[in-house]
Write a protein that holds these residues in place. Structure first.
Motif, PDB file in Angstrom:
ATOM      1  N   GLY A  79       0.786  -1.230   0.137  1.00 43.49           N
ATOM      2  CA  GLY A  79      -0.182  -0.115   0.050  1.00 43.49           C
ATOM      3  C   GLY A  79       0.984   1.068  -0.169  1.00 43.49           C
ATOM      4  N   SER A  80       1.827   1.216   0.820  1.00 40.70           N
ATOM      5  CA  SER A  80       2.805   2.519   0.764  1.00 40.70           C
ATOM      6  C   SER A  80       3.690   2.553  -0.503  1.00 40.70           C
ATOM      7  N   ALA A  81       4.003   1.489  -0.913  1.00 42.89           N
ATOM      8  CA  ALA A  81       4.992   1.323  -2.025  1.00 42.89           C
ATOM      9  C   ALA A  81       4.074   1.710  -3.445  1.00 42.89           C
ATOM     10  N   VAL A  82       2.655   1.358  -3.537  1.00 40.07           N
ATOM     11  CA  VAL A  82       1.954   1.425  -4.891  1.00 40.07           C
ATOM     12  C   VAL A  82       1.083   2.699  -4.480  1.00 40.07           C
ATOM     13  N   GLY A  83       1.510   3.564  -5.447  1.00 37.66           N
ATOM     14  CA  GLY A  83       0.788   4.967  -5.332  1.00 37.66           C
ATOM     15  C   GLY A  83       0.718   5.702  -6.447  1.00 37.66           C
ATOM     16  N   LEU A  84       0.730   6.973  -6.264  1.00 35.75           N
ATOM     17  CA  LEU A  84       1.077   7.794  -7.475  1.00 35.75           C
ATOM     18  C   LEU A  84       2.227   7.685  -8.157  1.00 35.75           C
ATOM     19  N   GLY A  85       3.183   7.147  -7.390  1.00 40.26           N
ATOM     20  CA  GLY A  85       4.507   6.984  -8.126  1.00 40.26           C
ATOM     21  C   GLY A  85       4.450   6.057  -9.143  1.00 40.26           C
ATOM     22  N   ASN A  86       3.509   4.933  -9.149  1.00 41.19           N
ATOM     23  CA  ASN A  86       3.266   3.835 -10.217  1.00 41.19           C
ATOM     24  C   ASN A  86       2.345   4.483 -11.312  1.00 41.19           C
ATOM     25  N   VAL A  87       1.252   5.081 -10.952  1.00 41.88           N
ATOM     26  CA  VAL A  87       0.351   5.412 -11.916  1.00 41.88           C
ATOM     27  C   VAL A  87       0.543   6.681 -12.274  1.00 41.88           C
ATOM     28  N   PHE A 102       3.965  17.803  -1.041  1.00 40.32           N
ATOM     29  CA  PHE A 102       3.500  17.777  -2.596  1.00 40.32           C
ATOM     30  C   PHE A 102       2.780  16.756  -2.794  1.00 40.32           C
ATOM     31  N   TYR A 103       2.994  15.393  -2.332  1.00 40.49           N
ATOM     32  CA  TYR A 103       2.285  14.304  -2.814  1.00 40.49           C
ATOM     33  C   TYR A 103       0.761  14.288  -2.593  1.00 40.49           C
ATOM     34  N   SER A 104       0.513  15.029  -1.405  1.00 41.12           N
ATOM     35  CA  SER A 104      -0.726  15.266  -1.055  1.00 41.12           C
ATOM     36  C   SER A 104      -1.737  16.396  -1.995  1.00 41.12           C
ATOM     37  N   PHE A 158      14.034   4.585  -5.866  1.00 40.46           N
ATOM     38  CA  PHE A 158      13.633   4.508  -4.287  1.00 40.46           C
ATOM     39  C   PHE A 158      12.239   5.185  -3.924  1.00 40.46           C
ATOM     40  N   PHE A 159      11.737   6.219  -4.778  1.00 41.17           N
ATOM     41  CA  PHE A 159      10.272   7.027  -4.642  1.00 41.17           C
ATOM     42  C   PHE A 159       9.342   5.637  -4.622  1.00 41.17           C
ATOM     43  N   THR A 160       9.338   4.713  -5.833  1.00 38.41           N
ATOM     44  CA  THR A 160       8.286   3.996  -6.013  1.00 38.41           C
ATOM     45  C   THR A 160       8.188   2.750  -4.816  1.00 38.41           C
ATOM     46  N   LEU A 161       9.298   2.381  -4.373  1.00 34.35           N
ATOM     47  CA  LEU A 161       9.387   1.437  -3.381  1.00 34.35           C
ATOM     48  C   LEU A 161       9.512   2.257  -1.641  1.00 34.35           C
ATOM     49  N   SER A 162       9.236   3.228  -1.773  1.00 31.51           N
ATOM     50  CA  SER A 162       9.014   4.125  -0.675  1.00 31.51           C
ATOM     51  C   SER A 162      10.365   3.791   0.289  1.00 31.51           C
ATOM     52  N   LEU A 163      11.426   4.106  -0.268  1.00 34.30           N
ATOM     53  CA  LEU A 163      12.965   3.747   0.151  1.00 34.30           C
ATOM     54  C   LEU A 163      13.433   5.011   0.366  1.00 34.30           C
ATOM     55  N   GLY A 164      14.311   4.859   1.570  1.00 32.19           N
ATOM     56  CA  GLY A 164      15.147   6.074   1.828  1.00 32.19           C
ATOM     57  C   GLY A 164      14.246   7.360   2.638  1.00 32.19           C
ATOM     58  N   MET A 165      13.204   6.918   3.267  1.00 31.85           N
ATOM     59  CA  MET A 165      12.395   7.827   3.774  1.00 31.85           C
ATOM     60  C   MET A 165      12.313   7.273   5.202  1.00 31.85           C
ATOM     61  N   GLY A 166      12.648   6.264   5.433  1.00 28.98           N
ATOM     62  CA  GLY A 166      12.520   5.457   6.890  1.00 28.98           C
ATOM     63  C   GLY A 166      10.974   5.060   7.058  1.00 28.98           C
ATOM     64  N   ILE A 167      10.397   4.890   5.853  1.00 38.84           N
ATOM     65  CA  ILE A 167       9.116   4.325   5.882  1.00 38.84           C
ATOM     66  C   ILE A 167       9.215   2.786   6.434  1.00 38.84           C
ATOM     67  N   MET A 168       9.978   2.046   5.310  1.00 34.07           N
ATOM     68  CA  MET A 168      10.082   0.649   5.565  1.00 34.07           C
ATOM     69  C   MET A 168      10.714   0.405   6.985  1.00 34.07           C
ATOM     70  N   THR A 175      -3.079   5.233   0.942  1.00 32.35           N
ATOM     71  CA  THR A 175      -2.137   4.324   1.536  1.00 32.35           C
ATOM     72  C   THR A 175      -0.561   4.361   1.567  1.00 32.35           C
ATOM     73  N   SER A 176      -0.383   5.398   0.673  1.00 30.51           N
ATOM     74  CA  SER A 176       0.932   5.747   0.853  1.00 30.51           C
ATOM     75  C   SER A 176       0.980   7.117   1.943  1.00 30.51           C
ATOM     76  N   THR A 177       0.142   7.846   1.674  1.00 25.31           N
ATOM     77  CA  THR A 177       0.386   9.208   2.453  1.00 25.31           C
ATOM     78  C   THR A 177       0.434   8.853   3.912  1.00 25.31           C
ATOM     79  N   ILE A 178      -0.760   7.807   4.543  1.00 24.53           N
ATOM     80  CA  ILE A 178      -0.478   7.390   5.524  1.00 24.53           C
ATOM     81  C   ILE A 178       0.833   6.949   6.001  1.00 24.53           C
ATOM     82  N   SER A 179       1.553   6.144   5.164  1.00 25.95           N
ATOM     83  CA  SER A 179       3.032   5.915   5.456  1.00 25.95           C
ATOM     84  C   SER A 179       3.910   6.793   5.597  1.00 25.95           C
ATOM     85  N   LEU A 180       3.842   7.953   4.676  1.00 25.11           N
ATOM     86  CA  LEU A 180       4.453   9.110   4.800  1.00 25.11           C
ATOM     87  C   LEU A 180       4.341   9.876   6.050  1.00 25.11           C
ATOM     88  N   LEU A 181       3.272   9.769   6.771  1.00 23.80           N
ATOM     89  CA  LEU A 181       3.066  10.667   7.976  1.00 23.80           C
ATOM     90  C   LEU A 181       3.583   9.809   9.295  1.00 23.80           C
TER      91      LEU A 181
HETATM   92  N1  PFF Z   1       5.865   4.911  -3.031  1.00 19.70           N
HETATM   93  C1  PFF Z   1       4.752   5.871  -3.093  1.00 19.70           C
HETATM   94  C2  PFF Z   1       4.415   5.756  -4.794  1.00 19.70           C
HETATM   95  O1  PFF Z   1       5.210   5.329  -5.434  1.00 19.70           O
HETATM   96  O2  PFF Z   1       3.563   6.642  -4.959  1.00 19.70           O
HETATM   97  C3  PFF Z   1       4.873   7.081  -2.794  1.00 19.70           C
HETATM   98  C4  PFF Z   1       5.737   7.184  -1.512  1.00 19.70           C
HETATM   99  C5  PFF Z   1       5.037   6.726  -0.426  1.00 19.70           C
HETATM  100  C6  PFF Z   1       7.033   7.680  -1.371  1.00 19.70           C
HETATM  101  C7  PFF Z   1       5.862   6.623   0.754  1.00 19.70           C
HETATM  102  C8  PFF Z   1       7.637   7.563  -0.443  1.00 19.70           C
HETATM  103  C9  PFF Z   1       7.099   6.993   0.671  1.00 19.70           C
HETATM  104  F1  PFF Z   1       7.699   7.121   1.834  1.00 19.70           F
END
Ligand code: PFF
Length: 451
Positions: free
Chosen positions: A25-33, A112-114, A233-243, A327-333
């Motif tokens: 849910g975190s990984a799949v988001g606006l980054g993919n589509v 900005f994602y929001s 990195f962005f699409t897998l939600s890496l480098g942000m501490g999320i995972m 599901t991605s913004t939740i993980s970002l917060l």
């Molecule tokens: N991975 C999400 C996407 O591809 O839309 C965006 C994202 C979510 C980026 C969570 C970073 C993050 F920590």
């Protein structure tokens, strides 16, 4: 094991499936589509896709495994998980800087994602009411431009989206989110299949598929390689501490490598499906693949406007995109909230403080599309500059820090114990990737781009 907690702030996921769903849910988001198709369009197509896939496999997957490992070992927010693990390994607590940089990244990205997620929300109503029925490319573009030009609308949708995010985060991880993700993610995949079916009936299908899957390396620049790395990195939600944060809620004994692999495969499949649905529509309508962030908002309404039941499918699609973004913004917060909680704040006050601050920064991004569009940083509006800074600088740097810490700062014994793979071939390959391949690749790409 449900409910066993190590500290009051630390719930566990209800099951391995729950963790996979939340991570997907975190990984799949606006980054993919939204983002993957438009950066592929801007960077020449197939060759970019090849580089992106290589970045995912050689750098993204190993770092995803490392982040989850670090979170589960440290059992705290990114900053504290890294410093606790560092102390345990006899290393300097200054490694916590890696967690801090990551958290800063999630903070800025969410702002900005929001705003973009707000566009998706706005398009639910627009498609449902038949705004695009029979519309041509110029009308669809004009409608999108009008949305971007309206500060009030952008701020309103952004505000709505931040509120949705805060409500879920405030309530904690387990309630609602796990259940929602189970239904919404398959729903999104199904709608993408329907859209691909439509794309296959258009005259642009072979051109679109060619564009996406036939690499032409002459179209690739070193800058494109940096963009591909940043997007991995962005699409897998890496480098942000999320995972790291999500890993901290993972029950002991769950396979980290297997989980990470499912996340990567699902994320990649969804991105490629989105590209396959979008580019045929682009070519069939004589549109430019390189229009930038507006790509899906200028192409998909055309598809919906001309297919039977388009209003319904269109509304559903943007609704599911909204959910995917949610599901991605939740993980970002989450990382910021988890960290504030560890500093003694209640979950709700922590959530509200973080959300309001991030919201304010997001307003600036929203305004950078209209009233503040004259202010540019490195030739881009504020939105573009923040996107570039986070995806292409902060995330890879944090990823580099994670790779160095897990690969070199942590002992091999600790890493192998946490992964539970023993000294298998899989473990050795991963360890090689995390110690050498990922750090060297990130550094090389950076240095090339500075030259
Ligand atoms: N991975 C999400 C996407 O591809 O839309 C965006 C994202 C979510 C980026 C969570 C970073 C993050 F920590």
């Amino acid at each position: 094991m449900a409910g066993t907690t190590q500290t009051t702030a630390h719930e566990h996921w209800g099951s391995r499936l729950a963790f996979v769903l939340a991570a997907v849910g975190s990984a799949v988001g606006l980054g993919n589509v939204w983002k993957f198709p438009y950066i592929t369009g801007e960077n020449g197509g197939g060759a970019f896709v090849v580089v992106y896939l290589a970045c995912i496999a050689l750098i993204g997957l190993p770092i995803l495994i490392a982040e989850i490992l670090l979170g589960r070992r440290g059992r705290m927010s990114p900053i504290n998980a890294v410093s606790a693990t560092a102390r345990r390994e006899g290393r300097s607590p200054a490694w916590a800087g890696v967690g801090l940089l990551g958290m800063a990244g999630s903070f800025v990205i969410l702002s900005f994602y929001s705003v973009i997620a707000g566009w998706a929300l706005a398009y639910v109503g627009r498609t449902a009411t038949g705004t695009f029925a029979g519309a041509d490319a110029a009308t669809v573009k004009a409608a999108f431009d009008a949305l971007k030009a309206s500060p009030w609308q952008l701020v309103l949708w952004h505000t709505a989206f931040m509120a949705l995010t805060a409500v879920v985060v405030g309530r904690g991880v387990r309630h609602g989110l796990e259940r929602a993700a189970k239904i919404l993610m398959p729903g999104l995949a199904l709608l993408l299949v329907i859209l691909i079916g439509y794309a296959a009936t258009t005259s642009g299908f072979s051109a679109g598929v060619d564009f996406l899957f036939t690499p032409d390396f002459s179209k690739l620049s070193t800058h494109s390689v940096l963009i591909a790395l940043g997007h991995a990195f962005f699409t897998l939600s890496l480098g942000m501490g999320i995972m790291i944060a999500y890993g901290s809620y993972l029950a002991p004994g769950t396979s980290i490598a297997g989980t990470a692999l499912s996340v990567v495969v699902l994320d990649t499949v969804i991105a490629l499906m989105a590209g396959t649905a979008i580019f045929p529509v682009v070519f069939a309508n004589g549109l430019e693949p390189a229009v930038g962030p507006g790509l899906i908002f200028q192409t998909l309404p055309l598809a919906f406007g001309s297919m039977p039941g388009g209003a319904l499918f269109g509304a559903l699609f943007f609704l599911l995109l909204t959910f995917a973004a949610w599901t991605s913004t939740i993980s970002l917060l989450e990382p910021t909230v988890e960290w504030l909680q560890e500093r003694g704040q209640g979950r709700w006050p922590a959530t509200i403080k973080a959300a309001v601050t991030i919201w304010a920064l997001g307003v600036a991004s929203a305004l950078s599309f209209n009233v503040w569009s004259g202010y540019t940083v490195f030739g881009q509006n504020l939105f573009g500059a923040l996107d570039f800074l986070t995806a292409n600088v902060m995330l890879p740097l944090t990823g580099l820090g994670v790779a160095l810490f897990v690969g070199w700062g942590m002992s091999t014994a600790s890493a192998s114990e946490e992964l539970g793979l023993g000294e298998t071939l899989g473990f050795r390959l991963w360890h090689l990737a995390i110690r050498f391949v990922a750090p060297v690749a990130v550094v090389v790409v950076f240095v090339y781009n500075l030259l």
